[in-house]
Design a protein around this motif. Structure first.
Motif, PDB file in Angstrom:
ATOM      1  N   PHE A  48      -8.296  -2.166  -8.689  1.00  0.00           N
ATOM      2  CA  PHE A  48      -7.382  -1.462  -7.650  1.00  0.00           C
ATOM      3  C   PHE A  48      -7.932  -1.239  -6.550  1.00  0.00           C
ATOM      4  O   PHE A  48      -7.590  -1.366  -5.445  1.00  0.00           O
ATOM      5  CB  PHE A  48      -6.662  -0.278  -8.465  1.00  0.00           C
ATOM      6  CG  PHE A  48      -5.929   0.646  -7.424  1.00  0.00           C
ATOM      7  CD1 PHE A  48      -4.724   0.241  -7.170  1.00  0.00           C
ATOM      8  CD2 PHE A  48      -6.659   1.653  -7.247  1.00  0.00           C
ATOM      9  CE1 PHE A  48      -4.060   0.868  -6.203  1.00  0.00           C
ATOM     10  CE2 PHE A  48      -5.704   2.528  -6.266  1.00  0.00           C
ATOM     11  CZ  PHE A  48      -4.552   2.200  -5.928  1.00  0.00           C
ATOM     12  N   MET A  49      -9.287  -0.497  -6.637  1.00  0.00           N
ATOM     13  CA  MET A  49     -10.035  -0.277  -5.570  1.00  0.00           C
ATOM     14  C   MET A  49     -10.310  -1.443  -4.615  1.00  0.00           C
ATOM     15  O   MET A  49     -10.222  -1.243  -3.494  1.00  0.00           O
ATOM     16  CB  MET A  49     -11.352   0.771  -5.867  1.00  0.00           C
ATOM     17  CG  MET A  49     -10.993   1.976  -6.614  1.00  0.00           C
ATOM     18  SD  MET A  49     -12.196   2.927  -7.177  1.00  0.00           S
ATOM     19  CE  MET A  49     -13.181   3.454  -5.585  1.00  0.00           C
ATOM     20  N   TYR A  51      -8.761  -4.134  -4.289  1.00  0.00           N
ATOM     21  CA  TYR A  51      -7.516  -4.808  -3.634  1.00  0.00           C
ATOM     22  C   TYR A  51      -7.285  -3.707  -2.713  1.00  0.00           C
ATOM     23  O   TYR A  51      -6.763  -4.109  -1.326  1.00  0.00           O
ATOM     24  CB  TYR A  51      -6.533  -4.706  -4.742  1.00  0.00           C
ATOM     25  CG  TYR A  51      -5.110  -5.061  -4.292  1.00  0.00           C
ATOM     26  CD1 TYR A  51      -4.579  -6.376  -3.835  1.00  0.00           C
ATOM     27  CD2 TYR A  51      -4.126  -4.181  -4.125  1.00  0.00           C
ATOM     28  CE1 TYR A  51      -3.450  -6.749  -3.416  1.00  0.00           C
ATOM     29  CE2 TYR A  51      -2.732  -4.342  -3.642  1.00  0.00           C
ATOM     30  CZ  TYR A  51      -2.519  -5.871  -3.207  1.00  0.00           C
ATOM     31  OH  TYR A  51      -1.296  -6.072  -2.574  1.00  0.00           O
ATOM     32  N   PHE A  52      -7.169  -2.329  -2.762  1.00  0.00           N
ATOM     33  CA  PHE A  52      -6.789  -1.435  -1.868  1.00  0.00           C
ATOM     34  C   PHE A  52      -7.901  -1.538  -0.646  1.00  0.00           C
ATOM     35  O   PHE A  52      -7.288  -1.303   0.499  1.00  0.00           O
ATOM     36  CB  PHE A  52      -6.747  -0.020  -2.481  1.00  0.00           C
ATOM     37  CG  PHE A  52      -6.342   1.018  -1.434  1.00  0.00           C
ATOM     38  CD1 PHE A  52      -4.907   1.036  -1.086  1.00  0.00           C
ATOM     39  CD2 PHE A  52      -7.024   2.175  -1.169  1.00  0.00           C
ATOM     40  CE1 PHE A  52      -4.540   2.067  -0.424  1.00  0.00           C
ATOM     41  CE2 PHE A  52      -6.630   2.965  -0.129  1.00  0.00           C
ATOM     42  CZ  PHE A  52      -5.062   3.165   0.112  1.00  0.00           C
ATOM     43  N   GLU A  53      -8.983  -1.500  -0.671  1.00  0.00           N
ATOM     44  CA  GLU A  53     -10.165  -1.735   0.284  1.00  0.00           C
ATOM     45  C   GLU A  53      -9.742  -3.011   1.092  1.00  0.00           C
ATOM     46  O   GLU A  53      -9.680  -2.729   2.391  1.00  0.00           O
ATOM     47  CB  GLU A  53     -11.243  -1.646  -0.332  1.00  0.00           C
ATOM     48  CG  GLU A  53     -12.555  -1.635   0.664  1.00  0.00           C
ATOM     49  CD  GLU A  53     -12.951  -3.122   1.014  1.00  0.00           C
ATOM     50  OE1 GLU A  53     -13.521  -3.196   2.198  1.00  0.00           O
ATOM     51  OE2 GLU A  53     -12.923  -3.897   0.320  1.00  0.00           O
ATOM     52  N   LYS A  55      -6.897  -4.459   1.536  1.00  0.00           N
ATOM     53  CA  LYS A  55      -5.611  -4.120   2.284  1.00  0.00           C
ATOM     54  C   LYS A  55      -6.045  -3.249   3.494  1.00  0.00           C
ATOM     55  O   LYS A  55      -5.271  -3.377   4.588  1.00  0.00           O
ATOM     56  CB  LYS A  55      -4.528  -3.788   1.500  1.00  0.00           C
ATOM     57  CG  LYS A  55      -3.949  -4.609   0.522  1.00  0.00           C
ATOM     58  CD  LYS A  55      -3.330  -5.701   1.204  1.00  0.00           C
ATOM     59  CE  LYS A  55      -2.705  -6.700   0.186  1.00  0.00           C
ATOM     60  NZ  LYS A  55      -2.281  -7.923   0.828  1.00  0.00           N
ATOM     61  N   VAL A  56      -6.636  -2.218   3.606  1.00  0.00           N
ATOM     62  CA  VAL A  56      -6.949  -1.223   4.448  1.00  0.00           C
ATOM     63  C   VAL A  56      -7.748  -1.762   5.495  1.00  0.00           C
ATOM     64  O   VAL A  56      -7.555  -1.735   6.830  1.00  0.00           O
ATOM     65  CB  VAL A  56      -7.644  -0.184   3.988  1.00  0.00           C
ATOM     66  CG1 VAL A  56      -8.139   0.956   4.880  1.00  0.00           C
ATOM     67  CG2 VAL A  56      -6.929   0.851   2.969  1.00  0.00           C
TER      68      VAL A  56
END
Length: 65
Positions: A48-49, A51-53, A55-56
């Protein structure tokens, strides 16, 4: 907070009485299962981290260009 003793007592009784395992094997299996759950949670949090990183970073890069 949830009391996990209900689940652990049930699982311990399942291994010892229903499956007929000795104390050593029942505790060993319980520890292995807890370890696998912890490792799975760590892996899910890491995915999750990551993937989120990504995207950011994609959004920030698009704004800077």
């Amino acid at each position: 907070m949830f009391d996990f003793s209900v689940v652990t007592k049930w699982f311990d009784a399942l291994l010892r009485q229903t499956c007929g395992l000795s104390n050593f094997w029942a505790v060993l299996i319980e520890c292995v299962i807890v370890g696998l759950i912890v490792l799975t949670l760590y892996a899910l949090i890491a995915m999750f981290m990551i993937y989120f990183e990504r995207k950011v970073c994609a959004v920030v890069w698009a704004l800077c260009v």
